[in-house]
Design a protein around this motif. Sequence first.
Motif, mmCIF file in Angstrom:
data_model
loop_
_atom_site.group_PDB
_atom_site.id
_atom_site.type_symbol
_atom_site.label_atom_id
_atom_site.label_comp_id
_atom_site.label_asym_id
_atom_site.label_seq_id
_atom_site.Cartn_x
_atom_site.Cartn_y
_atom_site.Cartn_z
ATOM 1 N N UNK A 188 -1.173 -4.864 -4.408
ATOM 2 C CA UNK A 188 -0.249 -5.892 -4.894
ATOM 3 C C UNK A 188 1.073 -5.686 -4.179
ATOM 4 N N UNK A 189 1.326 -6.551 -3.225
ATOM 5 C CA UNK A 189 2.552 -6.466 -2.438
ATOM 6 C C UNK A 189 3.648 -7.231 -3.170
ATOM 7 N N UNK A 190 4.836 -6.640 -3.212
ATOM 8 C CA UNK A 190 5.979 -7.326 -3.817
ATOM 9 C C UNK A 190 6.211 -8.629 -3.056
ATOM 10 N N UNK A 191 6.265 -9.751 -3.781
ATOM 11 C CA UNK A 191 6.361 -11.077 -3.155
ATOM 12 C C UNK A 191 7.511 -11.163 -2.161
ATOM 13 N N UNK A 192 8.657 -10.601 -2.526
ATOM 14 C CA UNK A 192 9.829 -10.688 -1.654
ATOM 15 C C UNK A 192 9.714 -9.793 -0.419
ATOM 16 N N UNK A 193 8.701 -8.917 -0.385
ATOM 17 C CA UNK A 193 8.510 -7.972 0.718
ATOM 18 C C UNK A 193 7.307 -8.314 1.595
ATOM 19 N N UNK A 194 6.613 -9.406 1.292
ATOM 20 C CA UNK A 194 5.347 -9.687 1.969
ATOM 21 C C UNK A 194 5.506 -9.842 3.483
ATOM 22 N N UNK A 195 6.464 -10.611 3.948
ATOM 23 C CA UNK A 195 6.638 -10.788 5.391
ATOM 24 C C UNK A 195 6.973 -9.469 6.077
ATOM 25 N N UNK A 196 7.856 -8.688 5.462
ATOM 26 C CA UNK A 196 8.212 -7.381 6.009
ATOM 27 C C UNK A 196 6.997 -6.445 6.012
ATOM 28 N N UNK B 51 -0.867 10.038 8.468
ATOM 29 C CA UNK B 51 -1.315 9.168 7.376
ATOM 30 C C UNK B 51 -0.385 9.286 6.179
ATOM 31 N N UNK B 52 0.076 10.491 5.883
ATOM 32 C CA UNK B 52 1.008 10.672 4.765
ATOM 33 C C UNK B 52 2.247 9.801 4.949
ATOM 34 N N UNK B 53 2.773 9.765 6.178
ATOM 35 C CA UNK B 53 3.953 8.953 6.454
ATOM 36 C C UNK B 53 3.631 7.464 6.298
ATOM 37 N N UNK B 54 2.535 7.020 6.911
ATOM 38 C CA UNK B 54 2.146 5.608 6.812
ATOM 39 C C UNK B 54 1.942 5.222 5.353
ATOM 40 N N UNK B 55 1.269 6.069 4.602
ATOM 41 C CA UNK B 55 0.977 5.770 3.198
ATOM 42 C C UNK B 55 2.260 5.665 2.371
ATOM 43 N N UNK B 56 3.185 6.570 2.575
ATOM 44 C CA UNK B 56 4.403 6.545 1.773
ATOM 45 C C UNK B 56 5.215 5.281 2.031
ATOM 46 N N UNK B 57 5.316 4.859 3.284
ATOM 47 C CA UNK B 57 6.035 3.616 3.587
ATOM 48 C C UNK B 57 5.268 2.419 3.035
ATOM 49 N N UNK B 58 3.966 2.407 3.233
ATOM 50 C CA UNK B 58 3.129 1.292 2.753
ATOM 51 C C UNK B 58 3.276 1.112 1.249
ATOM 52 N N UNK B 59 3.225 2.199 0.498
ATOM 53 C CA UNK B 59 3.319 2.133 -0.962
ATOM 54 C C UNK B 59 4.683 1.601 -1.413
ATOM 55 N N UNK B 60 5.710 1.817 -0.608
ATOM 56 C CA UNK B 60 7.039 1.324 -0.990
ATOM 57 C C UNK B 60 7.105 -0.200 -1.055
ATOM 58 N N UNK C 268 -0.071 1.278 -7.428
ATOM 59 C CA UNK C 268 -0.852 1.996 -6.429
ATOM 60 C C UNK C 268 -2.048 1.163 -5.984
ATOM 61 N N UNK C 269 -2.514 1.376 -4.732
ATOM 62 C CA UNK C 269 -3.713 0.678 -4.274
ATOM 63 C C UNK C 269 -4.926 1.109 -5.086
#
Length: 94
Positions: A9-17, A69-78, A83-84
């Motif tokens: 579930x991506x935050x609507x205001x963050x979808x393009x980013x 992966x830890x770095x990618x995951x932490x940014x992605x989750x923000x 949680x996925x």
Amino acid sequence: MFIVLADVKIKAEKLDEFKKWFSESNDIISKFDGFVSRRLLETKDGEQMILVEFDTIEKFNTMHKSPEHDKVRSVTISFMDGMPSPKFYHVVSQ
């Protein structure tokens, strides 16, 4: 073939980013041995899912345990509300 499907579930205001970040982060994940693909899917109702494909579960696990992966995951989750929710699959027939 090993496949992960993760409802997100991506935050609507963050979808393009998020879409931009997702493409950029694929450059990192795609360097791992066994990588096949990683895609962001969207239903007609606007719900998102991440699809990840690796040759084997062992190669996926190597990537999944890495600092990259830890770095990618932490940014992605923000970018997410919550949680996925992943499910793991092995291709058993084609």
